[in-house]
Design an enzyme around this catalytic site. Structure first.
Site, PDB file in Angstrom:
ATOM      1  N   ASN A   1      -6.806 -31.923  17.276  1.00 49.31           N
ATOM      2  CA  ASN A   1      -6.910 -30.473  17.184  1.00 49.31           C
ATOM      3  C   ASN A   1      -6.223 -30.023  15.909  1.00 49.31           C
ATOM      4  O   ASN A   1      -5.334 -30.709  15.402  1.00 49.31           O
ATOM      5  CB  ASN A   1      -6.229 -29.825  18.400  1.00 49.31           C
ATOM      6  CG  ASN A   1      -6.428 -28.321  18.451  1.00 49.31           C
ATOM      7  OD1 ASN A   1      -7.474 -27.799  18.075  1.00 49.31           O
ATOM      8  ND2 ASN A   1      -5.421 -27.613  18.917  1.00 49.31           N
TER       9      ASN A   1
ATOM     10  N   HIS B   1      -3.985 -26.830  14.498  1.00 44.85           N
ATOM     11  CA  HIS B   1      -3.182 -25.732  15.020  1.00 44.85           C
ATOM     12  C   HIS B   1      -2.562 -24.976  13.846  1.00 44.85           C
ATOM     13  O   HIS B   1      -2.063 -25.596  12.908  1.00 44.85           O
ATOM     14  CB  HIS B   1      -2.084 -26.279  15.934  1.00 44.85           C
ATOM     15  CG  HIS B   1      -1.229 -25.219  16.531  1.00 44.85           C
ATOM     16  ND1 HIS B   1      -1.680 -24.381  17.521  1.00 44.85           N
ATOM     17  CD2 HIS B   1       0.034 -24.839  16.258  1.00 44.85           C
ATOM     18  CE1 HIS B   1      -0.725 -23.539  17.845  1.00 44.85           C
ATOM     19  NE2 HIS B   1       0.333 -23.805  17.091  1.00 44.85           N
TER      20      HIS B   1
ATOM     21  N   SER C   1      -1.278 -27.767  11.257  1.00 45.39           N
ATOM     22  CA  SER C   1      -1.032 -29.153  11.642  1.00 45.39           C
ATOM     23  C   SER C   1      -2.251 -29.707  12.354  1.00 45.39           C
ATOM     24  O   SER C   1      -2.844 -29.031  13.191  1.00 45.39           O
ATOM     25  CB  SER C   1       0.150 -29.242  12.613  1.00 45.39           C
ATOM     26  OG  SER C   1       1.316 -28.662  12.081  1.00 45.39           O
TER      27      SER C   1
ATOM     28  N   ASP D   1      -0.094 -28.463  22.391  1.00 42.64           N
ATOM     29  CA  ASP D   1       0.250 -28.655  20.976  1.00 42.64           C
ATOM     30  C   ASP D   1       1.405 -29.639  20.796  1.00 42.64           C
ATOM     31  O   ASP D   1       2.220 -29.504  19.889  1.00 42.64           O
ATOM     32  CB  ASP D   1       0.580 -27.302  20.314  1.00 42.64           C
ATOM     33  CG  ASP D   1      -0.590 -26.340  20.356  1.00 42.64           C
ATOM     34  OD1 ASP D   1      -1.745 -26.798  20.275  1.00 42.64           O
ATOM     35  OD2 ASP D   1      -0.362 -25.123  20.484  1.00 42.64           O
TER      36      ASP D   1
END
Length: 173
Positions: free
Chosen positions: A92, A94, A121, A130
């Site tokens: 992912n 972020h 990130s 996260d």
């Protein structure tokens, strides 16, 4: 998502985009992906049990031959079961310098804290929000008088550069 597709088109890309999926059937990115000849999947989770919704996504990913997932703009929390099924194969991006500012309102939180830099990130997805291993980051200065929207715009430009590069590095390991 578009940056990932464009990254996949580079000469030495170690990945291809096999499917673009969304929980919003009217998402503009689905139309764009279809125009690029990429298979799409759209399913609204409304009225569905989370397990049924994620089973539909899982089936679509498998049917398309997907081996790894790169989330882009996906704002739903994945269940622990889904993450476990794809463990080590979901990344992912972020909009903060993790581990700082997990979750939402990251730019406002960085400004309010008096940080000199924000950023983004790329991280592995785990059951912790996260919280997975950070694979790469890009820093963006927070300027005097910055607003969350202004910072978000500069961070997004860095996301478009960082994400395809880190996904390529991750998949080349």
């Amino acid at each position: 998502m578009m940056a990932l597709v464009e990254g996949a088109r580079s000469a030495n890309a170690p990945y291809e985009v096999a499917l673009v999926a969304s929980d919003k059937p009217d998402a503009a990115g689905l139309v764009w992906a279809a125009e690029q000849g990429i298979l799409t999947f759209a399913q609204s989770p409304k009225g569905m049990a989370k397990a049924d919704y994620e089973a539909a996504i899982h089936s679509a990913l498998r049917a398309a031959g997907v081996e790894a997932i790169a989330l882009a703009g996906y704002m739903r929390l994945l269940s622990d079961d889904f993450v476990a099924r794809w463990r080590g194969r979901i990344v992912n991006i972020h909009p903060s310098l993790l581990p700082l500012y997990k979750g939402l309102d990251t730019h406002q939180r960085a400004i309010d804290a008096g940080d000199t830099h924000g950023g983004c990130s790329v991280h592995l997805v785990t059951e912790e929000l996260d919280g997975g291993e950070v694979l790469g980051q890009a820093r963006v200065p927070i300027l005097p008088g910055d607003t969350p929207d202004a910072l978000a715009e500069r961070v997004l430009a860095e996301e478009h550069k960082l994400y395809p590069r880190i996904v390529a590095e991750w998949l080349s390991r």
